[in-house]
Scaffold this active site. Structure first.
Site, PDB file in Angstrom:
ATOM      1  N   SER A 186       0.790  -1.227   0.000  1.00 17.81           N
ATOM      2  CA  SER A 186       0.000   0.000   0.000  1.00 17.81           C
ATOM      3  C   SER A 186       0.824   1.280   0.000  1.00 17.81           C
ATOM      4  O   SER A 186       0.338   2.316  -0.428  1.00 17.81           O
ATOM      5  CB  SER A 186      -0.943  -0.002   1.197  1.00 17.81           C
ATOM      6  OG  SER A 186      -0.211  -0.116   2.389  1.00 17.81           O
ATOM      7  N   HIS A 214      -5.621  -4.400  -1.757  1.00 17.40           N
ATOM      8  CA  HIS A 214      -5.452  -3.330  -2.751  1.00 17.40           C
ATOM      9  C   HIS A 214      -5.435  -3.876  -4.177  1.00 17.40           C
ATOM     10  O   HIS A 214      -5.351  -3.101  -5.132  1.00 17.40           O
ATOM     11  CB  HIS A 214      -4.152  -2.555  -2.506  1.00 17.40           C
ATOM     12  CG  HIS A 214      -4.245  -1.540  -1.419  1.00 17.40           C
ATOM     13  ND1 HIS A 214      -4.942  -0.368  -1.560  1.00 17.40           N
ATOM     14  CD2 HIS A 214      -3.723  -1.526  -0.169  1.00 17.40           C
ATOM     15  CE1 HIS A 214      -4.840   0.346  -0.447  1.00 17.40           C
ATOM     16  NE2 HIS A 214      -4.116  -0.341   0.417  1.00 17.40           N
ATOM     17  N   LYS A 245     -12.623  -1.446   0.072  1.00 22.51           N
ATOM     18  CA  LYS A 245     -11.867  -0.655  -0.919  1.00 22.51           C
ATOM     19  C   LYS A 245     -12.638  -0.688  -2.237  1.00 22.51           C
ATOM     20  O   LYS A 245     -13.672  -0.039  -2.351  1.00 22.51           O
ATOM     21  CB  LYS A 245     -10.432  -1.175  -1.006  1.00 22.51           C
ATOM     22  CG  LYS A 245      -9.656  -0.866   0.281  1.00 22.51           C
ATOM     23  CD  LYS A 245      -8.188  -1.231   0.258  1.00 22.51           C
ATOM     24  CE  LYS A 245      -7.477  -0.643   1.471  1.00 22.51           C
ATOM     25  NZ  LYS A 245      -6.915  -1.637   2.375  1.00 22.51           N
TER      26      LYS A 245
HETATM   27  C1  LIG Z   1      -6.812  -1.894   3.870  1.00 26.29           C
HETATM   28  C2  LIG Z   1      -6.136  -3.151   4.168  1.00 26.29           C
HETATM   29  C3  LIG Z   1      -6.584  -3.986   5.200  1.00 26.29           C
HETATM   30  C4  LIG Z   1      -7.688  -3.576   6.140  1.00 26.29           C
HETATM   31  O1  LIG Z   1      -8.924  -3.707   5.529  1.00 26.29           O
HETATM   32  P1  LIG Z   1     -10.251  -3.391   6.405  1.00 26.29           P
HETATM   33  O2  LIG Z   1     -11.300  -4.187   5.740  1.00 26.29           O
HETATM   34  O3  LIG Z   1     -10.465  -1.909   6.306  1.00 26.29           O
HETATM   35  O4  LIG Z   1      -9.971  -3.837   7.787  1.00 26.29           O
HETATM   36  C5  LIG Z   1      -5.963  -5.202   5.390  1.00 26.29           C
HETATM   37  N1  LIG Z   1      -4.928  -5.580   4.614  1.00 26.29           N
HETATM   38  C6  LIG Z   1      -4.446  -4.795   3.636  1.00 26.29           C
HETATM   39  C7  LIG Z   1      -3.298  -5.267   2.812  1.00 26.29           C
HETATM   40  C8  LIG Z   1      -5.021  -3.545   3.383  1.00 26.29           C
HETATM   41  O5  LIG Z   1      -4.538  -2.772   2.420  1.00 26.29           O
END
Ligand SMILES: *Cc1c(COP(=O)(O)O)cnc(C)c1O
Length: 391
Positions: A186, A214, A245
């Site tokens: 990320s 992502h 996301k």
């Molecule tokens: C955003 C993200 C998460 C967290 O996701 P949520 O559903 O908001 O808890 C977990 N792992 C990765 C790699 C992320 O980018």
């Protein structure tokens, strides 16, 4: 009762953050998140910092599906999954997730954070070893912290196959070896070399876990994530990901794996045994988001075109941009105060981009993290690049 010691500690932390200009201010949105957003006290800005990769967060069908969930199932079940908290829409969502990511089964959670806190302590045994990329997401790091204390933990250098192989060799006597990686990282916006990692996992008989939060929706010709991008769909043992996301953007997460692994999580995973499921509103809108993604692969095509235009635009403006297929484009600034000042200036120019500094990224590697969405029109992109050219 006020507690003098705690009050002092809290004030110390907050004034320290304020002095080093690390105090985060939260923008308040006064409407849905699309290509643009209305920010309280600021006005409308082009959004270049959300994970709304396919522009589904304000999609009329996704919104309507949430309403339908509320009407059909009520607000919630006031119960965990195994008591009376499993709704038909949970099972339907889980079937769509499994089909989308290329596994035989899936289980949903209130977040991917929860999914990662379920998967590692539940599946990894005391005589196992777990090897994790050094840049893996915080939820993977915390999930691994909950694994049985006897299990061996190792961290390999970021995307370094030689280091990973050395650590696989050194753990030969372990019962099960686990390799864990983000699909898309990320902060750097780069991808894990899945074909090579799969090859190593086969050679050393290790299980592969990929968190594709992502990647899902954003990578691959039809948005099925990092495995589709590399042509290795169906070859990952365990996939975790978020619904918060690209897949509607509300909240929710999942583990996708073999039916046995999913059953073990249902029987023994603490986050679903002791905590409620994702609400019906979110389950229904996320499932609709998956349906729209599958029906309109042109959304992924549009995202990839926008990524290309923005990457080329930033290069022309003289920013150092690494080549990568992902929708995350870090623009390296270096100095933290400068990154924050630039993001403030961009907001004045009508573009919402966040500056990231220590401790989220190493000292001296502050950056503006640009994130691309299929929702952005050509005009939005031209306006955004124009704002960057004024920095
Ligand atoms: C955003 C993200 C998460 C967290 O996701 P949520 O559903 O908001 O808890 C977990 N792992 C990765 C790699 C992320 O980018």
């Amino acid at each position: 009762m006020p507690n003098a010691r705690f009050d002092l500690r809290a004030r110390d932390l907050l004034s320290g953050l304020s002095e080093t200009r690390q105090l985060k201010a939260f923008h308040e949105l006064i409407g849905p998140l699309g290509a643009t957003a209305k920010i309280a006290g600021v006005g409308e800005a082009i959004v270049l910092c959300s994970n709304n990769y396919l522009g589904l967060a304000d999609h009329p069908e996704v919104i309507e599906a949430g309403h339908e969930g509320l009407r059909k199932y009520g607000a919630g079940t006031a119960s965990v999954r195994f008591i009376c908290g499993t709704l038909q829409c949970h099972r339907e969502l889980e079937a769509s997730i499994a089909k989308l990511v290329g596994t035989a089964a899936a289980l949903s959670y209130v977040s991917c954070w929860c999914a990662n806190e379920a998967v590692f302590p539940t599946l990894v045994g005391p005589n196992d070893a777990i090897l994790s990329d050094e840049l893996n997401h915080a939820s993977i790091i915390d999930g691994i912290r909950l694994v049985n204390k006897q299990a061996e933990r190792g961290v390999y250098k970021h995307n370094d196959l030689a280091d990973l192989e050395a650590k696989l060799k050194a753990t030969r006597e372990k019962e099960v070896r686990w390799v864990v990686t983000d699909g898309v990282f990320s902060m750097e916006g780069d991808v894990a070399p899945l074909p090579e990692i799969i090859k190593l996992c086969r050679e050393y008989e290790a299980m592969l876990v990929v968190d594709d939060s992502h990647g899902i929706g954003a990578l691959g010709a039809t948005g099925r994530g990092t495995p589709e991008h590399f042509g290795v769909l169906g070859q990952i043992d365990v996939i975790t990901g978020t619904l918060g996301k690209a897949l509607g953007g509300a909240a929710g997460g999942y583990v996708a794996a073999s039916p046995d692994a999913i059953s073990v999580l249902e029987q023994r995973g603490r986050p679903s045994l002791f905590s409620n499921a994702v609400p019906a509103t979110v389950a229904m809108s996320a499932r609709k988001a998956i349906e729209v993604l599958e029906r309109e692969p042109e959304r992924a095509t549009r995202l990839h075109a926008n990524v290309k235009t923005l990457r080329e635009g930033f290069k022309k403006l003289g920013f150092e941009v690494h080549d990568s297929p992902t929708a995350i484009i870090p623009l390296m600034i270096g100095d933290e105060a400068e990154a924050i000042a630039k993001s403030k200036r961009l907001l004045e120019l009508g573009v919402l981009v966040i500056g990231f500094g220590f401790p989220v990224v190493p000292k001296g590697k502050a950056r503006l993290r640009v994130q691309v969405s299929a929702a952005l029109s050509d005009d939005h992109i031209t306006q955004a690049l124009d704002a960057f050219s004024k920095l």
